[in-house]
Design a protein around this motif. Structure first.
Motif, PDB file in Angstrom:
ATOM      1  N   TYR A 273       0.846  -1.203   0.000  1.00  0.00           N
ATOM      2  CA  TYR A 273       0.000   0.000   0.000  1.00  0.00           C
ATOM      3  C   TYR A 273       0.878   1.249   0.000  1.00  0.00           C
ATOM      4  CZ  TYR A 273      -3.020   3.633   2.000  1.00  0.00           C
ATOM      5  OH  TYR A 273      -3.689   4.812   2.255  1.00  0.00           O
ATOM      6  N   LEU A 274       1.988   1.190   0.712  1.00  0.00           N
ATOM      7  CA  LEU A 274       2.885   2.348   0.804  1.00  0.00           C
ATOM      8  C   LEU A 274       3.617   2.624  -0.498  1.00  0.00           C
ATOM      9  CD1 LEU A 274       4.422   1.721   4.352  1.00  0.00           C
ATOM     10  CD2 LEU A 274       2.698   3.425   3.735  1.00  0.00           C
ATOM     11  N   THR A 275       3.786   1.600  -1.339  1.00  0.00           N
ATOM     12  CA  THR A 275       4.465   1.841  -2.615  1.00  0.00           C
ATOM     13  C   THR A 275       3.696   2.836  -3.478  1.00  0.00           C
ATOM     14  OG1 THR A 275       3.370  -0.035  -3.730  1.00  0.00           O
ATOM     15  CG2 THR A 275       5.454  -0.476  -2.601  1.00  0.00           C
ATOM     16  N   GLY A 276       2.374   2.859  -3.335  1.00  0.00           N
ATOM     17  CA  GLY A 276       1.575   3.784  -4.124  1.00  0.00           C
ATOM     18  C   GLY A 276       1.215   5.065  -3.404  1.00  0.00           C
ATOM     19  N   THR A 277       1.601   5.175  -2.126  1.00  0.00           N
ATOM     20  CA  THR A 277       1.231   6.359  -1.341  1.00  0.00           C
ATOM     21  C   THR A 277       2.434   6.930  -0.580  1.00  0.00           C
ATOM     22  OG1 THR A 277       0.593   4.980   0.561  1.00  0.00           O
ATOM     23  CG2 THR A 277      -1.135   5.512  -1.038  1.00  0.00           C
ATOM     24  N   ALA A 278       3.635   6.719  -1.118  1.00  0.00           N
ATOM     25  CA  ALA A 278       4.849   7.128  -0.400  1.00  0.00           C
ATOM     26  C   ALA A 278       4.906   8.627  -0.128  1.00  0.00           C
ATOM     27  CB  ALA A 278       6.086   6.690  -1.180  1.00  0.00           C
ATOM     28  N   SER A 279       4.286   9.421  -0.993  1.00  0.00           N
ATOM     29  CA  SER A 279       4.341  10.879  -0.832  1.00  0.00           C
ATOM     30  C   SER A 279       3.241  11.420   0.072  1.00  0.00           C
ATOM     31  CB  SER A 279       4.252  11.562  -2.200  1.00  0.00           C
ATOM     32  OG  SER A 279       3.007  11.274  -2.825  1.00  0.00           O
ATOM     33  N   HIS A 280       2.330  10.562   0.546  1.00  0.00           N
ATOM     34  CA  HIS A 280       1.258  11.024   1.424  1.00  0.00           C
ATOM     35  C   HIS A 280       1.814  11.429   2.791  1.00  0.00           C
ATOM     36  CE1 HIS A 280      -2.266   8.883  -0.828  1.00  0.00           C
ATOM     37  NE2 HIS A 280      -1.463   9.558  -1.635  1.00  0.00           N
ATOM     38  N   GLY A 281       1.128  12.343   3.439  1.00  0.00           N
ATOM     39  CA  GLY A 281       1.570  12.795   4.754  1.00  0.00           C
ATOM     40  C   GLY A 281       0.565  13.759   5.351  1.00  0.00           C
ATOM     41  N   LEU A 282       1.050  14.680   6.161  1.00  0.00           N
ATOM     42  CA  LEU A 282       0.206  15.673   6.821  1.00  0.00           C
ATOM     43  C   LEU A 282       0.476  17.047   6.225  1.00  0.00           C
ATOM     44  CD1 LEU A 282       0.711  14.579  10.549  1.00  0.00           C
ATOM     45  CD2 LEU A 282      -1.178  13.968   9.029  1.00  0.00           C
ATOM     46  N   TYR A 283      -0.587  17.777   5.948  1.00  0.00           N
ATOM     47  CA  TYR A 283      -0.430  19.133   5.426  1.00  0.00           C
ATOM     48  C   TYR A 283      -1.051  20.126   6.400  1.00  0.00           C
ATOM     49  CZ  TYR A 283      -0.405  23.164   2.368  1.00  0.00           C
ATOM     50  OH  TYR A 283      -0.170  24.404   1.850  1.00  0.00           O
ATOM     51  N   PHE A 284      -0.261  21.112   6.783  1.00  0.00           N
ATOM     52  CA  PHE A 284      -0.717  22.149   7.702  1.00  0.00           C
ATOM     53  C   PHE A 284      -0.762  23.482   6.948  1.00  0.00           C
ATOM     54  CE2 PHE A 284       1.294  18.915  10.346  1.00  0.00           C
ATOM     55  CZ  PHE A 284       0.263  18.633  11.236  1.00  0.00           C
ATOM     56  N   SER A 285      -1.976  23.982   6.758  1.00  0.00           N
ATOM     57  CA  SER A 285      -2.183  25.199   5.985  1.00  0.00           C
ATOM     58  C   SER A 285      -1.854  26.441   6.812  1.00  0.00           C
ATOM     59  CB  SER A 285      -3.635  25.261   5.508  1.00  0.00           C
ATOM     60  OG  SER A 285      -3.918  26.494   4.897  1.00  0.00           O
ATOM     61  N   ARG A 286      -1.361  27.458   6.136  1.00  0.00           N
ATOM     62  CA  ARG A 286      -1.083  28.717   6.815  1.00  0.00           C
ATOM     63  C   ARG A 286      -2.379  29.353   7.330  1.00  0.00           C
ATOM     64  NH1 ARG A 286       3.144  32.311   6.525  1.00  0.00           N
ATOM     65  NH2 ARG A 286       4.119  31.080   4.864  1.00  0.00           N
ATOM     66  N   ASN A 287      -3.435  29.180   6.590  1.00  0.00           N
ATOM     67  CA  ASN A 287      -4.742  29.720   6.991  1.00  0.00           C
ATOM     68  C   ASN A 287      -5.609  28.578   7.510  1.00  0.00           C
ATOM     69  OD1 ASN A 287      -4.133  32.389   6.016  1.00  0.00           O
ATOM     70  ND2 ASN A 287      -4.435  31.596   3.938  1.00  0.00           N
ATOM     71  N   ASN A 288      -5.906  28.608   8.796  1.00  0.00           N
ATOM     72  CA  ASN A 288      -6.656  27.520   9.404  1.00  0.00           C
ATOM     73  C   ASN A 288      -7.494  28.054  10.552  1.00  0.00           C
ATOM     74  OD1 ASN A 288      -7.260  24.649   9.747  1.00  0.00           O
ATOM     75  ND2 ASN A 288      -6.083  24.796  11.640  1.00  0.00           N
ATOM     76  N   SER A 289      -8.680  27.485  10.723  1.00  0.00           N
ATOM     77  CA  SER A 289      -9.536  27.920  11.826  1.00  0.00           C
ATOM     78  C   SER A 289      -9.115  27.222  13.116  1.00  0.00           C
ATOM     79  CB  SER A 289     -10.994  27.591  11.514  1.00  0.00           C
ATOM     80  OG  SER A 289     -11.206  26.191  11.547  1.00  0.00           O
TER      81      SER A 289
END
Length: 218
Positions: A144-160
């Motif tokens: 599963y990781l071979t197809g999703t290696a670039s996935h992760g967490l994204y923290f936006s500058r603008n967030n509530s």
């Protein structure tokens, strides 16, 4: 300030304060010239104008290479829904070291990959006596990781600053002890900040009870 052995991350809302902190440390310790955060304990940090992306991409590629699955055919989910993993599988692994090594690395990877938390939790329950079926399930996560290696967490500058959570329970989902699994994920705005997947401490007598326990744990 986050410190692990000789790796240090210093951050703050005031741009002058981190530099002041490093200057203070430099009066007593040998401190390297500061640089933008890009790699820390296997976690890659990619900064853009709109936010920050945290991934384990290099860590994942090294992991796949270690277990000779770098060019494996990817799958769309980290774990099959059937059959349910059980301790009663008969074909024990003659050497469990490889299985334990893989699951241990997946546990660390789950710090930026909540999508594999449930699978890793299930695999961790068989560390003491893994079988061939458990090893095949672990390799499915790696595929599963071979197809999703670039996935992760994204923290936006603008967030509530709104806090909200989701929970779920897999009632009677354990094939051995009939114990439910509790899972939750908590968001600050659109950012996931906390997540967990683990077995309940006792048997729930109904799906309602399992769900209420899950909400309480959340």
């Amino acid at each position: 300030m986050l410190i692990y052995v000789d790796d240090i991350v210093v951050t703050g809302n005031d741009s002058a304060l981190p530099q002041h902190t490093l200057d203070s440390l430099a009066t007593r310790f040998s401190v390297k010239e500061p640089e933008d955060l890009n790699y820390f304990l296997g976690i890659e940090a990619h900064r853009t104008a709109s936010g920050l992306h945290l991934t384990h991409m290099r860590y994942i590629l090294d992991l796949l290479s270690r277990f000779k699955l770098l060019n494996a055919h990817p799958v769309s989910t980290p774990m099959a829904t059937h059959p349910e993993l059980s301790i009663n599988y008969r074909t024990r692994l003659s050497n469990a070291t490889e299985y334990r090594s893989a699951v241990g690395r997946l546990q660390y990877l789950a710090f930026t990959r909540p999508d594999i938390s449930y699978a890793v939790n299930k695999l961790s329950q068989f560390m003491h006596a893994p079988t061939l079926d458990h090893w095949q399930a672990a390799k499915r996560v790696l595929r599963y990781l071979t197809g999703t290696a670039s996935h992760g967490l994204y923290f936006s500058r603008n967030n509530s600053s709104s806090l909200h959570a989701y929970s779920d329970a897999d009632w009677d989902g354990d094939a051995d002890g009939f114990i439910s699994t509790n899972a939750y994920i908590i968001y600050l705005g659109k950012h996931p900040i906390s997540w967990s997947s683990k077995k309940h401490k006792g048997v729930a007598r109904s799906s309602n009870e399992a769900e209420y326990r899950s909400v309480a744990n959340t």
